[in-house]
Enzyme design. Sequence first.
Site, short mmCIF file in Angstrom:
data_model
loop_
_atom_site.label_atom_id
_atom_site.label_comp_id
_atom_site.label_asym_id
_atom_site.label_seq_id
_atom_site.Cartn_x
_atom_site.Cartn_y
_atom_site.Cartn_z
N CYS A 227 24.30 29.94 71.56
CA CYS A 227 23.03 29.26 71.32
C CYS A 227 23.29 27.98 70.51
CB CYS A 227 22.04 30.21 70.66
SG CYS A 227 20.35 29.59 70.58
N ASP B 155 17.37 30.75 82.14
CA ASP B 155 17.11 30.22 80.80
C ASP B 155 16.14 29.03 80.90
OD1 ASP B 155 17.17 29.09 78.26
OD2 ASP B 155 19.33 29.37 78.02
N HIS C 181 18.54 33.16 78.59
CA HIS C 181 19.09 32.73 77.30
C HIS C 181 19.40 33.97 76.47
CE1 HIS C 181 19.84 29.61 74.34
NE2 HIS C 181 19.41 30.46 73.45
#
Length: 147
Positions: free
Chosen positions: A29, A84, A116
């Site tokens: 991330c 995502d 994600h």
Amino acid sequence: GMEADLDATFAHLADAGFEMGRIGVVGFCMGGSVSYLAAARYPLGAAVSFYGGGIGQGRFGIPPLVDLAPQLECPWLGLFGDLDASIPINEVEGLEAAAAKATPPTQVVRYPEANHGFHCDARDSYHEPSAKDGWSRTLTFLGSHLG
């Protein structure tokens, strides 16, 4: 502040006897974006980004990742989930094309069924097949570039 943190980290590792070419970074991330930044700023052995955002528009004080592609100083592997919503496929494809023009080898892997956070087993978005494949690719990539 991230570059100052990276400077301090790599200085500490250098003081401990680690050569830059023997250091690898992996991030998830926000950390994926930071590992890409590190790959563009330092002659590391390798860098891996799991779903690092900010590709077309920078975030976290990092320039857009696509703009950093020509500056990549080390081999880079990017792992992304096609589901995502925060990282559109067209941006991932643009990053892949830009990174492919860099001198070090680069690779982007997209997972059609992953969202994600697909690697985090504490999240609803965890996708075990993508996570296992991504981790296997990460270890292989690091092993091939770090020795």
